[in-house]
Design a protein around this motif. Sequence first.
Motif, mmCIF file in Angstrom:
data_model
loop_
_atom_site.group_PDB
_atom_site.id
_atom_site.type_symbol
_atom_site.label_atom_id
_atom_site.label_comp_id
_atom_site.label_asym_id
_atom_site.label_seq_id
_atom_site.Cartn_x
_atom_site.Cartn_y
_atom_site.Cartn_z
ATOM 1 N N LEU A 132 13.357 2.337 -3.189
ATOM 2 C CA LEU A 132 13.203 3.702 -2.691
ATOM 3 C C LEU A 132 14.522 4.454 -2.798
ATOM 4 C CD1 LEU A 132 11.414 5.839 -1.404
ATOM 5 C CD2 LEU A 132 11.956 4.848 0.838
ATOM 6 N N ASP A 133 15.628 3.773 -2.619
ATOM 7 C CA ASP A 133 16.943 4.396 -2.756
ATOM 8 C C ASP A 133 17.112 4.969 -4.166
ATOM 9 O OD1 ASP A 133 19.810 4.732 -1.671
ATOM 10 O OD2 ASP A 133 20.149 3.625 -3.535
ATOM 11 N N VAL A 134 16.728 4.202 -5.181
ATOM 12 C CA VAL A 134 16.832 4.664 -6.572
ATOM 13 C C VAL A 134 15.922 5.866 -6.804
ATOM 14 C CG1 VAL A 134 16.296 4.038 -8.965
ATOM 15 C CG2 VAL A 134 17.558 2.446 -7.517
ATOM 16 N N ILE A 135 14.709 5.814 -6.251
ATOM 17 C CA ILE A 135 13.763 6.922 -6.422
ATOM 18 C C ILE A 135 14.306 8.194 -5.780
ATOM 19 C CG2 ILE A 135 11.480 7.769 -5.767
ATOM 20 C CD1 ILE A 135 10.485 4.871 -6.058
ATOM 21 N N LEU A 136 14.830 8.095 -4.580
ATOM 22 C CA LEU A 136 15.357 9.274 -3.898
ATOM 23 C C LEU A 136 16.544 9.864 -4.647
ATOM 24 C CD1 LEU A 136 15.169 8.020 -0.205
ATOM 25 C CD2 LEU A 136 13.820 9.874 -1.204
ATOM 26 N N ALA B 94 6.185 7.032 -9.057
ATOM 27 C CA ALA B 94 7.563 6.571 -9.217
ATOM 28 C C ALA B 94 7.697 5.082 -8.921
ATOM 29 C CB ALA B 94 8.493 7.377 -8.314
ATOM 30 N N LEU B 95 6.893 4.582 -7.967
ATOM 31 C CA LEU B 95 6.958 3.169 -7.593
ATOM 32 C C LEU B 95 6.456 2.253 -8.698
ATOM 33 C CD1 LEU B 95 5.780 3.489 -3.897
ATOM 34 C CD2 LEU B 95 8.001 2.611 -4.636
ATOM 35 N N SER C 14 0.854 -1.191 0.000
ATOM 36 C CA SER C 14 0.000 0.000 0.000
ATOM 37 C C SER C 14 0.885 1.234 0.000
ATOM 38 C CB SER C 14 -0.940 0.025 1.205
ATOM 39 O OG SER C 14 -0.212 0.184 2.406
ATOM 40 N N CYS C 15 0.361 2.312 -0.563
ATOM 41 C CA CYS C 15 1.049 3.603 -0.546
ATOM 42 C C CYS C 15 -0.020 4.683 -0.479
ATOM 43 C CB CYS C 15 1.921 3.782 -1.788
ATOM 44 S SG CYS C 15 2.855 5.342 -1.812
ATOM 45 N N SER C 16 -0.047 5.429 0.596
ATOM 46 C CA SER C 16 -1.080 6.444 0.777
ATOM 47 C C SER C 16 -0.482 7.688 1.422
ATOM 48 C CB SER C 16 -2.218 5.894 1.639
ATOM 49 O OG SER C 16 -1.721 5.431 2.890
ATOM 50 N N VAL C 17 -1.140 8.821 1.206
ATOM 51 C CA VAL C 17 -0.725 10.076 1.827
ATOM 52 C C VAL C 17 -1.549 10.279 3.089
ATOM 53 C CG1 VAL C 17 -0.572 12.578 1.567
ATOM 54 C CG2 VAL C 17 -0.041 11.092 -0.371
ATOM 55 N N VAL C 18 -0.858 10.433 4.213
ATOM 56 C CA VAL C 18 -1.515 10.573 5.518
ATOM 57 C C VAL C 18 -0.861 11.720 6.283
ATOM 58 C CG1 VAL C 18 -2.057 8.100 5.619
ATOM 59 C CG2 VAL C 18 0.067 8.945 6.641
ATOM 60 N N PRO C 19 -1.535 12.251 7.307
ATOM 61 C CA PRO C 19 -0.878 13.243 8.169
ATOM 62 C C PRO C 19 0.269 12.575 8.932
ATOM 63 C CG PRO C 19 -3.268 13.273 8.446
ATOM 64 C CD PRO C 19 -2.947 12.049 7.664
#
Length: 237
Positions: free
Chosen positions: A158-162, A151-152, A97-102
């Motif tokens: 994640l290292d490559v994305i950053l 990007a995923l 899962s990938c979501s935007v949260v506070p």
Amino acid sequence: MTRYRDIAEQLVGEIAGLPAGTRIEGEYEIAARFGVGRAAARAALQELERRMLVRRVQGLGTFTSRRIDYRISPAEAPSWSRMVRASGAVPRTVVRSCSVVPMPAEVAALLKMPEGVPCHRLHRRSFTDDVPAAYGTEWVPVSVVPELAQALRSFDSLDVILRGSTGALPRRAWTRASMAPIDPEVAAELGSRTGDPAWLVESLNDDAGSGRLLCFTQRWMRADAVRVLLETGPPPG
């Protein structure tokens, strides 16, 4: 020597030359082949598990095991895929899962950001040689990578994305490694039993060039799949 140990010793010889991640016989097959009850077959497999020669994954079966070395060092980038490849195994990661949260208060304190700012919460399961080995949560501020979900779709690292999206050189600013029993959610993801011991590696990562904090990660790793190596100083010599 009891019967199950005789069986275990024979199985050790049979699996010695098999590639890591090869599925082997289960309890029913071993019991039938050796003419013993399931209890003896189970005990033989448990003996192989104790020696960390196999991994039993609930719902999938029993597989030959090769523990990778997961090195935590100032000289190593905080990258699961790089570490697995360096150990000679094949990495694969699946986004659960990938979501935007506070951003929660405890994560905000670590990342030195205001509580409640938008943050990507990423759950991922990782494999070595196609066998579940790790599961974790990663917190990445939206301000660092605005389009992380997109990007995923192209990269599982994640290292490559950053590196690609921010030009950063990720490194571990702080790391804590401990061993603890896993809860039912993590056990289900790893194919383990609830309460099995596993490594919990928590890492706060920043950019080696600017010092900008990039993300906070919490990753559970099966102890029969990963050997955590902690190096706190420069290599000797």
